[in-house]
Design a protein around this motif. Structure first.
Motif, PDB file in Angstrom:
ATOM      1  N   LYS A 136       0.812  -1.211   0.000  1.00 37.56           N
ATOM      2  CA  LYS A 136       0.000   0.000   0.000  1.00 37.56           C
ATOM      3  C   LYS A 136       0.851   1.269   0.000  1.00 37.56           C
ATOM      4  O   LYS A 136       0.350   2.363  -0.290  1.00 37.56           O
ATOM      5  N   ASP A 137       2.140   1.135   0.298  1.00 40.09           N
ATOM      6  CA  ASP A 137       3.029   2.292   0.284  1.00 40.09           C
ATOM      7  C   ASP A 137       3.481   2.657  -1.122  1.00 40.09           C
ATOM      8  O   ASP A 137       4.022   3.746  -1.341  1.00 40.09           O
ATOM      9  N   LEU A 138       3.299   1.750  -2.085  1.00 37.48           N
ATOM     10  CA  LEU A 138       3.701   2.016  -3.460  1.00 37.48           C
ATOM     11  C   LEU A 138       2.732   2.991  -4.118  1.00 37.48           C
ATOM     12  O   LEU A 138       1.553   3.030  -3.792  1.00 37.48           O
ATOM     13  N   SER A 139       3.244   3.774  -5.052  1.00 37.67           N
ATOM     14  CA  SER A 139       2.394   4.734  -5.743  1.00 37.67           C
ATOM     15  C   SER A 139       1.412   4.012  -6.659  1.00 37.67           C
ATOM     16  O   SER A 139       1.658   2.885  -7.119  1.00 37.67           O
ATOM     17  N   LYS A 140       0.310   4.675  -6.930  1.00 38.07           N
ATOM     18  CA  LYS A 140      -0.684   4.120  -7.855  1.00 38.07           C
ATOM     19  C   LYS A 140      -0.076   3.916  -9.234  1.00 38.07           C
ATOM     20  O   LYS A 140      -0.366   2.929  -9.916  1.00 38.07           O
ATOM     21  N   ASP A 141       0.795   4.845  -9.631  1.00 36.44           N
ATOM     22  CA  ASP A 141       1.442   4.756 -10.945  1.00 36.44           C
ATOM     23  C   ASP A 141       2.295   3.491 -11.046  1.00 36.44           C
ATOM     24  O   ASP A 141       2.228   2.760 -12.051  1.00 36.44           O
ATOM     25  N   LEU A 142       3.102   3.209 -10.015  1.00 36.32           N
ATOM     26  CA  LEU A 142       3.953   2.025 -10.052  1.00 36.32           C
ATOM     27  C   LEU A 142       3.129   0.750 -10.016  1.00 36.32           C
ATOM     28  O   LEU A 142       3.431  -0.225 -10.730  1.00 36.32           O
ATOM     29  N   LEU A 143       2.056   0.729  -9.226  1.00 37.90           N
ATOM     30  CA  LEU A 143       1.184  -0.440  -9.187  1.00 37.90           C
ATOM     31  C   LEU A 143       0.508  -0.672 -10.534  1.00 37.90           C
ATOM     32  O   LEU A 143       0.337  -1.820 -10.963  1.00 37.90           O
ATOM     33  N   ASN A 144       0.130   0.397 -11.213  1.00 36.27           N
ATOM     34  CA  ASN A 144      -0.482   0.251 -12.537  1.00 36.27           C
ATOM     35  C   ASN A 144       0.504  -0.376 -13.524  1.00 36.27           C
ATOM     36  O   ASN A 144       0.133  -1.235 -14.332  1.00 36.27           O
ATOM     37  N   LYS A 145       1.766   0.065 -13.457  1.00 37.38           N
ATOM     38  CA  LYS A 145       2.784  -0.505 -14.354  1.00 37.38           C
ATOM     39  C   LYS A 145       3.016  -1.982 -14.041  1.00 37.38           C
ATOM     40  O   LYS A 145       3.167  -2.802 -14.949  1.00 37.38           O
ATOM     41  N   LEU A 146       3.043  -2.301 -12.760  1.00 41.30           N
ATOM     42  CA  LEU A 146       3.213  -3.695 -12.365  1.00 41.30           C
ATOM     43  C   LEU A 146       2.015  -4.526 -12.811  1.00 41.30           C
ATOM     44  O   LEU A 146       2.180  -5.647 -13.317  1.00 41.30           O
ATOM     45  N   HIS A 147       0.824  -3.981 -12.650  1.00 40.20           N
ATOM     46  CA  HIS A 147      -0.399  -4.676 -13.058  1.00 40.20           C
ATOM     47  C   HIS A 147      -0.372  -4.978 -14.557  1.00 40.20           C
ATOM     48  O   HIS A 147      -0.660  -6.103 -14.991  1.00 40.20           O
ATOM     49  N   LYS A 148      -0.013  -3.978 -15.371  1.00 40.20           N
ATOM     50  CA  LYS A 148       0.033  -4.170 -16.827  1.00 40.20           C
ATOM     51  C   LYS A 148       1.083  -5.211 -17.217  1.00 40.20           C
ATOM     52  O   LYS A 148       0.880  -5.984 -18.153  1.00 40.20           O
ATOM     53  N   THR A 149       2.191  -5.207 -16.495  1.00 41.69           N
ATOM     54  CA  THR A 149       3.239  -6.190 -16.784  1.00 41.69           C
ATOM     55  C   THR A 149       2.771  -7.608 -16.488  1.00 41.69           C
ATOM     56  O   THR A 149       3.009  -8.540 -17.264  1.00 41.69           O
ATOM     57  N   LEU A 150       2.078  -7.768 -15.390  1.00 42.55           N
ATOM     58  CA  LEU A 150       1.638  -9.101 -14.976  1.00 42.55           C
ATOM     59  C   LEU A 150       0.548  -9.670 -15.883  1.00 42.55           C
ATOM     60  O   LEU A 150       0.456 -10.883 -16.048  1.00 42.55           O
ATOM     61  N   ILE A 151      -0.269  -8.796 -16.466  1.00 43.66           N
ATOM     62  CA  ILE A 151      -1.383  -9.299 -17.277  1.00 43.66           C
ATOM     63  C   ILE A 151      -1.126  -9.180 -18.770  1.00 43.66           C
ATOM     64  O   ILE A 151      -1.973  -9.561 -19.577  1.00 43.66           O
ATOM     65  N   SER A 152       0.035  -8.634 -19.170  1.00 49.67           N
ATOM     66  CA  SER A 152       0.277  -8.386 -20.596  1.00 49.67           C
ATOM     67  C   SER A 152       0.843  -9.605 -21.293  1.00 49.67           C
ATOM     68  O   SER A 152       1.504 -10.445 -20.693  1.00 49.67           O
ATOM     69  N   GLY A 153       0.591  -9.678 -22.570  1.00 54.45           N
ATOM     70  CA  GLY A 153       1.284 -10.589 -23.461  1.00 54.45           C
ATOM     71  C   GLY A 153       1.073 -12.066 -23.237  1.00 54.45           C
ATOM     72  O   GLY A 153       1.942 -12.863 -23.560  1.00 54.45           O
ATOM     73  N   GLY A 154      -0.052 -12.438 -22.707  1.00 52.92           N
ATOM     74  CA  GLY A 154      -0.293 -13.865 -22.513  1.00 52.92           C
ATOM     75  C   GLY A 154       0.712 -14.446 -21.551  1.00 52.92           C
ATOM     76  O   GLY A 154       0.794 -14.037 -20.406  1.00 52.92           O
ATOM     77  N   ASP A 155       1.507 -15.422 -22.021  1.00 53.38           N
ATOM     78  CA  ASP A 155       2.493 -16.060 -21.161  1.00 53.38           C
ATOM     79  C   ASP A 155       3.803 -15.288 -21.089  1.00 53.38           C
ATOM     80  O   ASP A 155       4.661 -15.577 -20.273  1.00 53.38           O
ATOM     81  N   LYS A 156       3.979 -14.288 -21.980  1.00 57.68           N
ATOM     82  CA  LYS A 156       5.236 -13.546 -22.034  1.00 57.68           C
ATOM     83  C   LYS A 156       5.014 -12.098 -21.616  1.00 57.68           C
ATOM     84  O   LYS A 156       4.178 -11.409 -22.194  1.00 57.68           O
ATOM     85  N   PRO A 157       5.758 -11.604 -20.619  1.00 56.78           N
ATOM     86  CA  PRO A 157       5.620 -10.198 -20.227  1.00 56.78           C
ATOM     87  C   PRO A 157       6.053  -9.270 -21.355  1.00 56.78           C
ATOM     88  O   PRO A 157       6.942  -9.602 -22.146  1.00 56.78           O
ATOM     89  N   SER A 158       5.419  -8.105 -21.447  1.00 56.81           N
ATOM     90  CA  SER A 158       5.772  -7.115 -22.449  1.00 56.81           C
ATOM     91  C   SER A 158       7.176  -6.584 -22.204  1.00 56.81           C
ATOM     92  O   SER A 158       7.535  -6.222 -21.085  1.00 56.81           O
ATOM     93  N   VAL A 159       7.985  -6.514 -23.274  1.00 59.14           N
ATOM     94  CA  VAL A 159       9.350  -6.000 -23.155  1.00 59.14           C
ATOM     95  C   VAL A 159       9.332  -4.542 -22.704  1.00 59.14           C
ATOM     96  O   VAL A 159      10.157  -4.115 -21.885  1.00 59.14           O
ATOM     97  N   ASP A 160       8.389  -3.743 -23.217  1.00 60.45           N
ATOM     98  CA  ASP A 160       8.303  -2.331 -22.831  1.00 60.45           C
ATOM     99  C   ASP A 160       8.042  -2.176 -21.344  1.00 60.45           C
ATOM    100  O   ASP A 160       8.656  -1.352 -20.665  1.00 60.45           O
ATOM    101  N   TYR A 161       7.114  -2.960 -20.828  1.00 64.17           N
ATOM    102  CA  TYR A 161       6.806  -2.879 -19.408  1.00 64.17           C
ATOM    103  C   TYR A 161       7.981  -3.372 -18.576  1.00 64.17           C
ATOM    104  O   TYR A 161       8.290  -2.823 -17.513  1.00 64.17           O
ATOM    105  N   LEU A 162       8.653  -4.416 -19.040  1.00 61.94           N
ATOM    106  CA  LEU A 162       9.815  -4.921 -18.314  1.00 61.94           C
ATOM    107  C   LEU A 162      10.927  -3.880 -18.256  1.00 61.94           C
ATOM    108  O   LEU A 162      11.592  -3.716 -17.232  1.00 61.94           O
ATOM    109  N   GLN A 163      11.126  -3.166 -19.359  1.00 60.62           N
ATOM    110  CA  GLN A 163      12.164  -2.132 -19.400  1.00 60.62           C
ATOM    111  C   GLN A 163      11.878  -1.050 -18.365  1.00 60.62           C
ATOM    112  O   GLN A 163      12.772  -0.572 -17.667  1.00 60.62           O
TER     113      GLN A 163
END
Length: 270
Positions: A136-163
């Motif tokens: 809960k101490d993490l910013s909403k922005d960082l959680l959104n990026k983490l959320h998109k990374t976890l749900i992106s690209g099927g079985d493979k995380p998005s390279v952009d989000y990983l970067q």
């Protein structure tokens, strides 16, 4: 679970780097700064706090363990090098910890110059540290990026989000360090990058140095494309620094830094 919803922290006009007098001389003489490897930072939990909080967040989304393991493992393809900065130019704890027990200096860099050097880079970032012990101490922005990374690209995380996470992962520290009010100049080159070129003409080169106990790697970031007086705005001499103010000003001027304010710390420490 609710997270912080505060806006992104504004980067102040001046950011200070605490260091020793030989390093100050090296920076102004060679117009370059060093970015240290993740292996050589003072906080042994660097990167691991983010990993722990990311796992906790994945649990709230019922993300499979193998997916979060894959995401975190994928972040390791990016190396991490950092130059640590702060909003405070005269802080006793910083003098004790990072500037030769008060014998060193704090160098006030123009933050606009630092941003100009890495502008348009996918591997460079000037970013405020997030102090977090719970998700809960993490910013909403960082959680959104983490959320998109976890749900992106099927079985493979998005390279952009990983970067993106590959950089921001290293700007999360325990609340125990919160008083430092730290910003970080971060580079995340690929493992085999010996040199990185930036759009504005700056070059970062991988180098090595030896201490009594180990060989260390770092990146040397050239600052020569920035005019000296646009790069450094202030130098504060630590409470145990015996240098003559006039001599320091002469030294700076001899390397083109003619308009830098030089002053002594007001901290009482001996």
């Amino acid at each position: 679970m609710k997270s912080k919803t505060t806006m992104k922290k504004v980067i102040p006009d001046i950011l200070y780097h605490y260091t020793t007098q030989p390093v100050l001389l090296s920076i102004v003489q060679h117009r370059a700064i060093w970015l240290s490897s993740k292996w050589h930072l003072n906080d042994s939990a660097e990167g691991e706090i983010f990993n722990r909080l990311a796992r906790n967040y994945a649990d709230t989304l019922t993300i499979a363990e193998n997916k979060i393991n894959e995401v975190l493992a994928s972040l390791d393809q990016f190396e991490f090098f950092v130059n640590c900065l702060t909003t405070h130019g005269d802080m006793l704890s910083q003098w004790r910890g990072y500037a030769g027990d008060g014998k060193g200096v704090s160098i006030g860099f123009n933050s606009e110059a630092l941003k100009k050097i890495i502008k348009g880079s996918s591997i460079g970032l000037l970013y405020p540290v997030t102090y977090a012990d719970e998700t809960k101490d993490l910013s909403k922005d960082l959680l959104n990026k983490l959320h998109k990374t976890l749900i992106s690209g099927g079985d493979k995380p998005s390279v952009d989000y990983l970067q993106t996470l590959g950089k921001e992962r290293w700007a999360v520290k325990s609340k125990a360090f919160e008083e430092e009010d730290e910003f970080r100049l971060i580079l995340t080159p690929h493992l085999n990058d010996s040199q990185v070129a930036f759009a504005g003409g700056a070059i970062a080169s991988r180098k090595f140095r030896a201490t009594e106990s180990e060989i260390r790697n770092y990146y040397e970031l050239s600052l020569s494309m920035i005019e000296p007086d646009d790069l450094i705005k202030e130098v504060v001499l630590g409470p145990k620094n015996a240098s003559n103010l006039g001599v320091v000003k002469q030294m700076l001027a001899s390397f083109g830094f003619k308009s830098v304010t030089v002053k002594r710390s007001v901290a009482s420490y001996r």
